[in-house]
Design an enzyme around this catalytic site. Structure first.
Site, PDB file in Angstrom:
ATOM      1  N   GLU A   1       4.227   7.594   4.795  1.00  0.00           N
ATOM      2  CA  GLU A   1       5.150   6.575   4.288  1.00  0.00           C
ATOM      3  C   GLU A   1       5.914   5.933   5.437  1.00  0.00           C
ATOM      4  O   GLU A   1       6.537   6.633   6.241  1.00  0.00           O
ATOM      5  CB  GLU A   1       6.157   7.227   3.333  1.00  0.00           C
ATOM      6  CG  GLU A   1       7.126   6.237   2.719  1.00  0.00           C
ATOM      7  CD  GLU A   1       8.261   6.937   1.977  1.00  0.00           C
ATOM      8  OE1 GLU A   1       9.037   7.684   2.616  1.00  0.00           O
ATOM      9  OE2 GLU A   1       8.365   6.752   0.758  1.00  0.00           O
TER      10      GLU A   1
ATOM     11  N   TYR B   1       8.202  -2.023   2.811  1.00  0.00           N
ATOM     12  CA  TYR B   1       7.827  -0.635   2.476  1.00  0.00           C
ATOM     13  C   TYR B   1       6.315  -0.548   2.444  1.00  0.00           C
ATOM     14  O   TYR B   1       5.639  -1.399   1.855  1.00  0.00           O
ATOM     15  CB  TYR B   1       8.402  -0.245   1.103  1.00  0.00           C
ATOM     16  CG  TYR B   1       8.004   1.142   0.664  1.00  0.00           C
ATOM     17  CD1 TYR B   1       8.812   2.227   0.937  1.00  0.00           C
ATOM     18  CD2 TYR B   1       6.794   1.359   0.002  1.00  0.00           C
ATOM     19  CE1 TYR B   1       8.428   3.511   0.556  1.00  0.00           C
ATOM     20  CE2 TYR B   1       6.414   2.626  -0.377  1.00  0.00           C
ATOM     21  CZ  TYR B   1       7.234   3.695  -0.099  1.00  0.00           C
ATOM     22  OH  TYR B   1       6.851   4.962  -0.467  1.00  0.00           O
TER      23      TYR B   1
END
Ligand code: GDP
Ligand code: MN
Length: 448
Positions: free
Chosen positions: A204, A116
């Site tokens: 993101e 992530y």
């Protein structure tokens, strides 16, 4: 403003962030054709909606998952047929789901590890922040809740930008092997440069993957832009997909209104963001749920007020409307006329409570009275006498130097808290607004 994954990947490629080859398709023929062009490789088909959790989502037709890997153009066509024109429900869409109008057809990555990685604007420090984790691919909120130690945070000094040592440190913390520690920083820097270049509030990448051949790729991408900077990026504004947005917000933005749709049933029409926040807070304090945030601003015209009012009335969820106006630059009679005009074109079928104060208040009240509209005039919003005693003290606190505002978000929170405890709401809101304006110039260095 949000964009689709396929658009986000186009932007990333401009900054040398590696992604997989592929294109977007709106029809089955297009999907099949793209698959043919990609050649004899594994191909991933991904539903394009403005919401995450597609992998684990479910279509209304019963088909499971908005992300599928297939081998042949025929198979790609088959799976696209199950997605296009269907409603996809994920944990982020709510039960209503989203209509899938496009699918991304791309080369499938041979995943060894999922990471992530996000760059976002940290409101608390008013600076960019990199948030990363070795636990990619899954919901980051769940990781943060269960194992917070697995969330890495790297604040970035905005004037210096992401430093090479920070990129190397991140690569190590994320467990990149020494052979990959070279490529990873290039990718991190590309993501950071994209974030800055387009005035994003968030970039993101979940997952950022390491493939079995040790390539590092952005496999998914979600962008959030600062709407107030969109005028600087016409190419981004052109990516807007209105079909993905709340129709109430689309309508409001056409008329230059600051409107955000919410789930409650008490609509509010207010002037000034601070007063709007405080009004919503009062509604919540008394056990209600606001249906929207709406700031008609200081310079709204009668037409804008009319349009704003129409949006509130047209909302089926709305059971009552609260108008709370403090006339400064905005004049109370303009608001009153806007309400009267709107009520002429759209039938008012819910109770309307109007509180007007400030410039031209008498004229405004007079207009409403003469209009014969069935409305409830309110002169105060039920502040309790006990709060009055605490109010002067609060004003002292916010005037003292201990009180600093470092971000919009914090400002909103301060106003909410203050809104609960004070009767002199309007004065405080105005004071805070002034204070924030000054703060832009007087702010202390973040990393002092
Ligand atoms: P999201 O569920 O909406 O966040 O969509 P993602 O693009 O993140 O995809 C969800 C999951 O599908 C990823 O975490 C991967 O595990 C998997 N996935 C996505 N793209 C590919 C791909 O190209 N190949 C393979 N094998 N899996 C993929
Ligand atoms: Mn994802």
């Amino acid at each position: 403003m949000n964009i689709h994954e396929y658009q986000a990947k186009e932007l990333l490629q401009k900054f040398d962030v590696a992604t997989t080859r592929g294109r977007v398709a709106a029809t089955l023929d297009e999907a099949e054709q793209i698959a043919r062009e990609l050649g004899d490789i594994d191909i991933v088909v991904k539903a394009q909606i403005h919401a995450g959790g597609r992998g684990k989502g479910k279509f209304n037709n019963g088909f499971k998952g908005g992300v599928h890997v297939r081998k042949t153009p025929d198979e790609v066509r088959d799976v696209a047929a199950k997605m296009l024109g269907q409603i996809l429900v994920t944990h982020q869409t709510g039960p209503a789901g989203r209509l899938v109008n496009k699918v991304l057809v791309a080369e499938s990555a041979d995943i060894a590890r999922e990471i992530y990685f996000a760059v976002l604007l940290d409101r608390a420090t008013a600076a960019p922040l990199i948030v990363a984790s070795t636990e990619g691919g899954v919901e980051i909120e769940a990781v943060a809740a269960k194992s917070p130690e697995k969330i890495i945070r790297e604040p970035i000094e905005p004037l210096a930008g992401l430093q090479p040592y920070q990129a190397r440190k991140l690569a190590k913390q994320l467990g990149f092997e020494s052979s990959q520690v070279k490529n990873a920083p290039k990718l991190f820097e590309g993501l950071y440069r994209t974030f800055i270049a387009y005035d994003c509030s968030m970039v993101e990448v979940n997952p950022l993957v390491i493939t079995k051949k040790s390539e590092v790729l952005a496999l998914d991408a979600k962008f959030n832009f600062d709407d107030n900077a969109l005028y600087r990026h016409p190419e981004i504004a052109a990516m807007r997909d209105r079909a993905e947005e709340d129709p109430r917000e689309v309508e409001a933005s056409k008329h230059g209104l600051n409107y955000i749709g919410l789930d409650g049933n008490i609509a509010c029409l207010v002037n000034g963001a601070g007063l709007a926040m405080a009004t919503m807070d009062i509604i919540k304090f008394y056990g209600g749920e606001p249906a929207n945030f709406l700031d008609v601003g200081g310079g709204a015209t009668e037409e804008q007020v009319t349009e704003a009012f129409k949006i509130l009335i047209a909302d089926k969820k709305v059971k009552a409307i609260l108008v709370n106006i403090f006339g400064g630059i905005m004049k109370c009679d303009v608001i009153a006329q806007g309400i009267i005009d709107a009520a002429k074109t759209v039938k008012l079928s819910v109770p309307l409570v109007v509180r007007l104060e400030g410039t031209n208040v008498e004229r405004g009240k007079q207009l409403l009275k003469e209009s014969g509209l069935a409305l409830i005039a309110a002169d105060d919003l039920g502040f309790e006498p006990a709060w009055r005693d605490r109010s002067p003290q609060l004003v002292d606190v916010i005037r003292s130097d201990r009180f600093r505002i470092v971000s919009e978000h914090q400002r909103a929170r301060e106003i909410q808290t203050l809104g609960r405890a004070t009767c002199d709401l309007v004065e405080i809101v105005l004071f805070l607004q002034q204070r924030v304006r000054r703060d832009v110039f007087e702010r202390e260095p973040v990393f002092a």
